[in-house]
Design a protein around this motif. Structure first.
Motif, PDB file in Angstrom:
ATOM      1  N   ARG A  36       1.340   6.555   0.484  1.00 34.14           N
ATOM      2  CA  ARG A  36       0.086   6.393   1.235  1.00 34.14           C
ATOM      3  C   ARG A  36      -1.079   7.048   0.509  1.00 34.14           C
ATOM      4  O   ARG A  36      -2.159   6.481   0.399  1.00 34.14           O
ATOM      5  CB  ARG A  36       0.236   6.978   2.636  1.00 34.14           C
ATOM      6  CG  ARG A  36      -0.974   6.674   3.513  1.00 34.14           C
ATOM      7  CD  ARG A  36      -0.818   7.211   4.877  1.00 34.14           C
ATOM      8  NE  ARG A  36      -1.157   8.635   4.812  1.00 34.14           N
ATOM      9  CZ  ARG A  36      -1.015   9.475   5.806  1.00 34.14           C
ATOM     10  NH1 ARG A  36      -0.498   9.065   6.941  1.00 34.14           N
ATOM     11  NH2 ARG A  36      -1.340  10.727   5.677  1.00 34.14           N
ATOM     12  N   TYR A  39      -1.671   5.092  -3.213  1.00 36.12           N
ATOM     13  CA  TYR A  39      -2.208   3.735  -3.132  1.00 36.12           C
ATOM     14  C   TYR A  39      -3.403   3.624  -2.194  1.00 36.12           C
ATOM     15  O   TYR A  39      -3.930   2.541  -1.991  1.00 36.12           O
ATOM     16  CB  TYR A  39      -1.110   2.753  -2.692  1.00 36.12           C
ATOM     17  CG  TYR A  39      -0.091   2.488  -3.763  1.00 36.12           C
ATOM     18  CD1 TYR A  39      -0.305   1.510  -4.725  1.00 36.12           C
ATOM     19  CD2 TYR A  39       1.093   3.205  -3.814  1.00 36.12           C
ATOM     20  CE1 TYR A  39       0.634   1.253  -5.702  1.00 36.12           C
ATOM     21  CE2 TYR A  39       2.041   2.953  -4.791  1.00 36.12           C
ATOM     22  CZ  TYR A  39       1.805   1.981  -5.726  1.00 36.12           C
ATOM     23  OH  TYR A  39       2.736   1.730  -6.701  1.00 36.12           O
ATOM     24  N   PHE A  41      -3.597   3.864   1.128  1.00 32.15           N
ATOM     25  CA  PHE A  41      -3.367   3.088   2.337  1.00 32.15           C
ATOM     26  C   PHE A  41      -3.770   3.938   3.531  1.00 32.15           C
ATOM     27  O   PHE A  41      -3.669   5.157   3.505  1.00 32.15           O
ATOM     28  CB  PHE A  41      -1.891   2.712   2.493  1.00 32.15           C
ATOM     29  CG  PHE A  41      -1.378   1.751   1.461  1.00 32.15           C
ATOM     30  CD1 PHE A  41      -2.069   0.585   1.160  1.00 32.15           C
ATOM     31  CD2 PHE A  41      -0.193   2.002   0.802  1.00 32.15           C
ATOM     32  CE1 PHE A  41      -1.590  -0.309   0.218  1.00 32.15           C
ATOM     33  CE2 PHE A  41       0.304   1.108  -0.132  1.00 32.15           C
ATOM     34  CZ  PHE A  41      -0.401  -0.043  -0.430  1.00 32.15           C
ATOM     35  N   VAL A  44       1.330   3.605   6.245  1.00 28.87           N
ATOM     36  CA  VAL A  44       2.498   3.074   5.543  1.00 28.87           C
ATOM     37  C   VAL A  44       3.633   2.992   6.550  1.00 28.87           C
ATOM     38  O   VAL A  44       3.887   3.942   7.288  1.00 28.87           O
ATOM     39  CB  VAL A  44       2.903   3.968   4.352  1.00 28.87           C
ATOM     40  CG1 VAL A  44       4.180   3.468   3.714  1.00 28.87           C
ATOM     41  CG2 VAL A  44       1.801   4.007   3.316  1.00 28.87           C
ATOM     42  N   GLY A  62       2.249  -1.284   3.191  1.00 28.24           N
ATOM     43  CA  GLY A  62       1.028  -0.503   3.223  1.00 28.24           C
ATOM     44  C   GLY A  62      -0.092  -1.287   3.866  1.00 28.24           C
ATOM     45  O   GLY A  62      -0.303  -2.459   3.553  1.00 28.24           O
ATOM     46  N   ARG A  71      -1.325  -7.470   3.402  1.00 28.98           N
ATOM     47  CA  ARG A  71      -0.472  -6.282   3.400  1.00 28.98           C
ATOM     48  C   ARG A  71       0.188  -6.161   2.042  1.00 28.98           C
ATOM     49  O   ARG A  71       0.650  -7.143   1.474  1.00 28.98           O
ATOM     50  CB  ARG A  71       0.592  -6.400   4.476  1.00 28.98           C
ATOM     51  CG  ARG A  71      -0.002  -6.463   5.842  1.00 28.98           C
ATOM     52  CD  ARG A  71       0.996  -6.815   6.876  1.00 28.98           C
ATOM     53  NE  ARG A  71       0.328  -6.820   8.166  1.00 28.98           N
ATOM     54  CZ  ARG A  71       0.894  -6.507   9.280  1.00 28.98           C
ATOM     55  NH1 ARG A  71       2.162  -6.177   9.300  1.00 28.98           N
ATOM     56  NH2 ARG A  71       0.233  -6.518  10.397  1.00 28.98           N
TER      57      ARG A  71
END
Length: 174
Positions: A36, A39, A41, A44, A62, A71
């Motif tokens: 998380r 990346y 996001f 997650v 994510g 997604r």
């Protein structure tokens, strides 16, 4: 299952016989939180596990600021190292439709395309088809499962006036 509440959710599922070792649980929670962060996001989720002959694929999803938007999916073989899956295409689904049997548990494993097996009687002809990697089959399978059984309860999401779709705070339970 959200990465934040993963240990509690795994305890609830363990009653049905689906459980992970304490090492896998700890590695999974920690690595999903790192995914998380790395990346970027907003959330997650553990999508699930696909069991192969030689190993299992752990699939994570994510989510960005728009909950209905695209997604990103990742897979891991050991619950620590995660790799991004390419976005699914209709061509991938069509190529893998004729493949049967269990997954091998190795993303680099190559399947022989079904039309190539039919051409085995003509050994002197030039090879035209390429081998199909298990990673492509994994992408298509996850996409088909998600498309077939993915549901959202009415009222779970709300579209904001600025455009993105958010989770409805009034929909949460206690």
């Amino acid at each position: 299952m959200d990465a934040e509440t993963l240990p509690y959710a795994l305890d609830l599922v363990a009653g049905s016989g689906v459980c992970l070792s304490p090492e896998k649980r700890a590695a999974l929670r920690t690595s999903l939180l790192l995914v998380r962060r790395d990346y970027r996001f907003e959330q997650v989720r553990l999508w699930g596990r696909l069991q192969g002959i030689r190993g299992a694929y752990y699939i994570a999803e994510g989510l960005g600021p728009d909950r209905v938007g695209a997604r990103s999916r990742l897979y891991s073989l050991n619950c620590v190292d995660w790799s991004l899956l390419p976005p699914p295409t209709e061509e991938m689904v069509a190529m893998t439709a004729a493949l049967k049997g269990r997954f091998q548990g190795d993303p680099s494993y190559e399947y022989e395309p079904p039309e190539k097996k039919e051409d085995a009687e003509r050994p002197y002809e030039e090879e035209t088809g390429s081998m199909l990697k298990e990673e492509i089959r994994l992408v298509a399978t996850v996409h088909q499962i998600d498309k077939a059984v993915g549901i959202v309860p009415r009222g779970a999401y709300v579209k904001s006036p600025l455009g993105p779709v958010h989770e409805n705070r009034n929909f949460e339970g206690n």
